[in-house]
Design an enzyme around this catalytic site. Structure first.
Site, short mmCIF file in Angstrom:
data_model
loop_
_atom_site.label_atom_id
_atom_site.label_comp_id
_atom_site.label_asym_id
_atom_site.label_seq_id
_atom_site.Cartn_x
_atom_site.Cartn_y
_atom_site.Cartn_z
N LYS A 13 -17.72 42.50 33.33
CA LYS A 13 -18.44 43.77 33.18
C LYS A 13 -17.81 44.87 34.03
O LYS A 13 -17.64 45.99 33.56
CB LYS A 13 -19.91 43.59 33.57
CG LYS A 13 -20.67 42.55 32.76
CD LYS A 13 -22.12 42.48 33.16
CE LYS A 13 -22.32 42.01 34.60
NZ LYS A 13 -21.81 40.64 34.84
N ARG A 88 -31.12 43.45 35.74
CA ARG A 88 -30.90 42.03 36.01
C ARG A 88 -32.14 41.16 35.75
O ARG A 88 -32.04 39.95 35.72
CB ARG A 88 -30.44 41.82 37.47
CG ARG A 88 -29.11 42.49 37.78
CD ARG A 88 -28.69 42.20 39.19
NE ARG A 88 -27.49 42.91 39.58
CZ ARG A 88 -26.25 42.48 39.36
NH1 ARG A 88 -26.07 41.33 38.75
NH2 ARG A 88 -25.22 43.19 39.74
N ARG A 127 -10.55 34.93 42.45
CA ARG A 127 -10.72 36.38 42.56
C ARG A 127 -10.78 36.85 44.00
O ARG A 127 -11.32 36.18 44.87
CB ARG A 127 -12.02 36.79 41.86
CG ARG A 127 -12.27 38.29 41.89
CD ARG A 127 -13.49 38.68 41.09
NE ARG A 127 -14.75 38.36 41.76
CZ ARG A 127 -15.94 38.78 41.35
NH1 ARG A 127 -16.03 39.51 40.25
NH2 ARG A 127 -17.03 38.45 42.02
N ARG A 156 -14.89 36.78 48.50
CA ARG A 156 -16.32 36.74 48.77
C ARG A 156 -16.82 35.30 48.86
O ARG A 156 -16.37 34.43 48.13
CB ARG A 156 -17.09 37.49 47.67
CG ARG A 156 -16.83 38.95 47.68
CD ARG A 156 -17.40 39.72 46.51
NE ARG A 156 -18.42 39.06 45.73
CZ ARG A 156 -19.04 39.62 44.70
NH1 ARG A 156 -18.71 40.86 44.34
NH2 ARG A 156 -19.95 38.99 44.02
#
Length: 211
Positions: A13, A88, A127, A156
């Site tokens: 997204k 969400r 990532r 992360r």
């Protein structure tokens, strides 16, 4: 048009939002970006959100949606907007509907980027993101510089495999029902195959919008 981008974490997204926005000639609006901007600018709702953030609490839906409503009322968003990460949960979808109605607007289309869970784990495990502008990268080592702003790339904690699977479980319980909610309320919805090149996925999304 007001378009909501929807899908599992790591479905693309954040990558697709600016590409679609450029092709359609509209702006993007991401929850995190607008929240940080409101806090930085010291708006009344931004200060309210900061209070929750400083205490380590989740910012309530009403505050986030209020900030989004204020932003969407600006002339810059009159031609249309792509919402990334704004909806969400079903209560958020209901709140956004009511806030948009106050502005005489509505969500015109919802695009759900569809991808297999194991592909999600593979993608996110590799990532890194810029700690300054949050731009995502695949196949780039932590500690290297962001191409966009020069910030440091970091990995992360919620991109570790176990954390990713937990995020996917949360998505199925809390977020997946939103897609059905929009469908049941007559909003145009489309599932987009998110596997393939970035360009191909963008073309599929644009085709689904009839643009």
């Amino acid at each position: 048009m007001i378009i909501v981008l929807f899908g599992k974490p790591g479905a693309g997204k954040g990558t697709q939002a600016p590409l679609l926005a450029e092709r359609l000639g509209v702006r993007t609006l991401a929850t995190g970006d607008v929240l940080r901007a409101a806090v930085r600018q010291g708006t009344p709702r931004g200060l309210e959100a900061k209070g929750f953030m400083d205490r380590g609490d989740l910012v309530p839906d009403s505050v986030i949606l209020g900030i989004v409503k204020e932003e969407l009322a600006l002339p810059a968003y009159a031609p249309g907007v792509i919402l990334d990460g704004v909806v969400r949960t079903v209560p958020q979808a209901e709140g956004l509907r009511d806030n948009l109605a106050d502005l005489g607007r509505q969500v015109d289309a919802v695009l759900c980027f569809d991808i297999d869970n194991e592909e999600i784990v593979r993608r996110l495990s590799g990532r890194t993101v810029c700690e300054s502008c949050q731009s995502p990268y695949t196949g780039r080592d932590a500690g290297t510089a962001c191409d966009k702003c020069g910030g440091k790339l970091v990995r992360r904690k919620d991109d570790e495999p176990d954390a990713i699977r937990n995020r996917l479980e949360v998505y199925e319980k809390q977020t997946a029902p939103v897609f059905a909610w929009y469908k049941d309320h007559g909003t145009r919805v489309a599932q987009i195959d998110a596997v393939g090149s970035v360009t191909d996925v963008t073309a599929r999304a644009q085709s689904a919008l009839g643009r």
